[in-house]
Design a protein around this motif. Sequence first.
Motif, PDB file in Angstrom:
ATOM      1  N   ALA A 223       6.233 -59.042  -0.781  1.00  0.00           N
ATOM      2  CA  ALA A 223       7.179 -58.640   0.268  1.00  0.00           C
ATOM      3  C   ALA A 223       6.639 -59.175   1.579  1.00  0.00           C
ATOM      4  O   ALA A 223       5.459 -59.434   1.702  1.00  0.00           O
ATOM      5  N   GLY A 224       7.465 -59.315   2.540  1.00  0.00           N
ATOM      6  CA  GLY A 224       6.979 -59.847   3.817  1.00  0.00           C
ATOM      7  C   GLY A 224       8.011 -60.818   4.315  1.00  0.00           C
ATOM      8  O   GLY A 224       8.292 -61.816   3.658  1.00  0.00           O
ATOM      9  N   ALA A 228       5.356 -65.794   9.022  1.00  0.00           N
ATOM     10  CA  ALA A 228       4.223 -66.104   8.133  1.00  0.00           C
ATOM     11  C   ALA A 228       4.497 -65.587   6.720  1.00  0.00           C
ATOM     12  O   ALA A 228       4.151 -66.237   5.728  1.00  0.00           O
ATOM     13  N   GLY A 229       5.147 -64.419   6.643  1.00  0.00           N
ATOM     14  CA  GLY A 229       5.442 -63.828   5.341  1.00  0.00           C
ATOM     15  C   GLY A 229       6.401 -64.681   4.529  1.00  0.00           C
ATOM     16  O   GLY A 229       6.241 -64.854   3.315  1.00  0.00           O
ATOM     17  N   LEU A 242      13.237 -58.325  -0.071  1.00  0.00           N
ATOM     18  CA  LEU A 242      13.824 -58.501   1.257  1.00  0.00           C
ATOM     19  C   LEU A 242      13.844 -57.164   1.983  1.00  0.00           C
ATOM     20  O   LEU A 242      14.077 -56.132   1.355  1.00  0.00           O
ATOM     21  N   PRO A 243      13.677 -57.182   3.289  1.00  0.00           N
ATOM     22  CA  PRO A 243      13.780 -55.930   4.047  1.00  0.00           C
ATOM     23  C   PRO A 243      15.224 -55.579   4.372  1.00  0.00           C
ATOM     24  O   PRO A 243      15.488 -54.559   4.995  1.00  0.00           O
ATOM     25  N   ARG A 339       5.786 -56.491  10.451  1.00  0.00           N
ATOM     26  CA  ARG A 339       6.714 -57.016  11.449  1.00  0.00           C
ATOM     27  C   ARG A 339       8.168 -56.848  11.044  1.00  0.00           C
ATOM     28  O   ARG A 339       9.028 -56.701  11.882  1.00  0.00           O
ATOM     29  N   SER A 340       8.427 -56.916   9.739  1.00  0.00           N
ATOM     30  CA  SER A 340       9.831 -56.866   9.367  1.00  0.00           C
ATOM     31  C   SER A 340      10.344 -55.432   9.263  1.00  0.00           C
ATOM     32  O   SER A 340      11.520 -55.211   9.085  1.00  0.00           O
ATOM     33  N   GLY A 341       9.446 -54.454   9.348  1.00  0.00           N
ATOM     34  CA  GLY A 341       9.849 -53.070   9.132  1.00  0.00           C
ATOM     35  C   GLY A 341      10.890 -52.577  10.109  1.00  0.00           C
ATOM     36  O   GLY A 341      11.876 -51.962   9.727  1.00  0.00           O
ATOM     37  N   PHE A 342      10.693 -52.841  11.362  1.00  0.00           N
ATOM     38  CA  PHE A 342      11.629 -52.309  12.338  1.00  0.00           C
ATOM     39  C   PHE A 342      12.974 -53.029  12.256  1.00  0.00           C
ATOM     40  O   PHE A 342      14.022 -52.432  12.471  1.00  0.00           O
ATOM     41  N   ARG A 343      12.906 -54.305  11.886  1.00  0.00           N
ATOM     42  CA  ARG A 343      14.153 -55.041  11.700  1.00  0.00           C
ATOM     43  C   ARG A 343      14.995 -54.353  10.624  1.00  0.00           C
ATOM     44  O   ARG A 343      16.201 -54.209  10.738  1.00  0.00           O
TER      45      ARG A 343
END
Length: 466
Positions: A223-224, A228-229, A242-243, A339-343
Amino acid sequence: MTRHLIYNGFLHLTPNHHSHGYWRTPEGQIQYGYSKLDPYIHVVKTLERGRFDTLFIADVSGVYDFEHSIRAGSQFPSADPITIVSALGLATEHLGLAVTSNIIQSPPFAFARQLSSLDHYTNGRVGWNIVTSYLTNGFQNFGYDDIVPHDERYRWAQEYLDVTYKLWEHSWEDGAVLHDVAANRFFDRDRIHRINHIGERYKVAGPHIVEPSPQRTPVLFQAGNSTAGREFAVRNAEVTFLPSATPEAAARDIAILNDLARQNGRDPRSLKKIVTLSTVIGSTEAEAKRKQAYLHEYTDFDAFQAFLSGGSGIDYFNIPPETTLRELKEQYDTSEHVRSGFRRILERNPDVDLDSTWGGHLVKTALLPGRFAGTPEQIADEVQRWADAGVDGFNVVPITTLGWWDEWVDHVVPVLQARGLAQTEYAPGTLREKLFRTGDRLSESHHARTIGLQNASASRAQAEAL
Ligand SMILES: Cc1cc2nc3c(=O)[nH]c(=O)nc-3n(C[C@H](O)[C@H](O)[C@H](O)COP(=O)(O)O)c2cc1C
């Protein structure tokens, strides 16, 4: 079924994975059994009955905070997933068994050995969720003062993987196992090589000390979705999470990943994209909503905030609830954690008002399990919406990690199967063969296969001197 949608049963060997606080209800107390083996045996048998592709075990190697996550048993404590795989493999025949393991907790040589062993003992059903770890305390448990910066973790992870690839894919040539009594050779020593990896963080001689397992490299999950992820995903992963919080967001995320895959010379179809699916099931919509309200009523918001804070590096307890989402978004964009969490949080509601407050948003959207409440038919409609957006499958998030799966398998799976949205039988073979139908091994063009052994001839000479 025209298209194989992947279903993972998502859990963590911990009292409370995502239903923070629900353990205080009579239904939630089934989680008291979290440290016993038998309840997990029942889980995997149920998943197999429901033709799930994989059991997916999440993991962290530290605590989210020292207050609420410990008090509430939120992803604390956390047993080592690798230790349970042999037992679960014995209780099942087809189910894939994917473990999360981060790059800090064991050296790549030891880890590659563990996974090769498990792949043998499960007849090729092992997967690895590659994570770089986002908990500061996790790093502090392995000799670091603080979390290693975000992009540096991905560079580190690439070297970690390269070591494992060399061990899994290149240390032993095909045909190294002889069992030749006449010639008195169990193995062909000329086909077994040291890897002599010398990199920034690791120096590993080899050879790999487990003979090649059915899949050699376990199926690679990741995941990521940061820059960079994503680069890491298209280089390494076979299945990526995917987030995306809506089908529309998923379609966008998939297009970005597919483009990046193509730019890297990779067939986008060789990278499966899956999303999280968390549901509350009711025989009527009203019942599902009632159950969802009950789940909400028992949510431990302090534990939930501790979970979000530990994963994001943002201390929500010190952020006034009236802080706007816009202000938080700016902090997340530069966070060293996820980084993708808040998105994901923002995209849960595509029309989210960036000027709305964090406090209001938390109350409204706290529920990860139970994001979608409905009847089995409505859940199947929801699955169809995601499938139409191009996703390849789902991480099914239960309300309780123990016990809940029968409800899904008995009520939702038959509807999915009737609509051709879930498999009714397993394909034969290893986990990779079941998921991709292209054989047991990673494709020849995968980085793991093309990396080879630098100094292969030197390594061969050294192997001869073994
Ligand atoms: C479905 C899903 C499961 C995850 N499971 C774990 C896990 O078990 N352990 C862990 O340390 N990180 C886990 N992560 C976090 C990811 O490994 C990664 O840190 C995160 O997606 C952020 O990456 P990014 O900063 O590149 O966006 C998970 C993420 C997702 C979306």
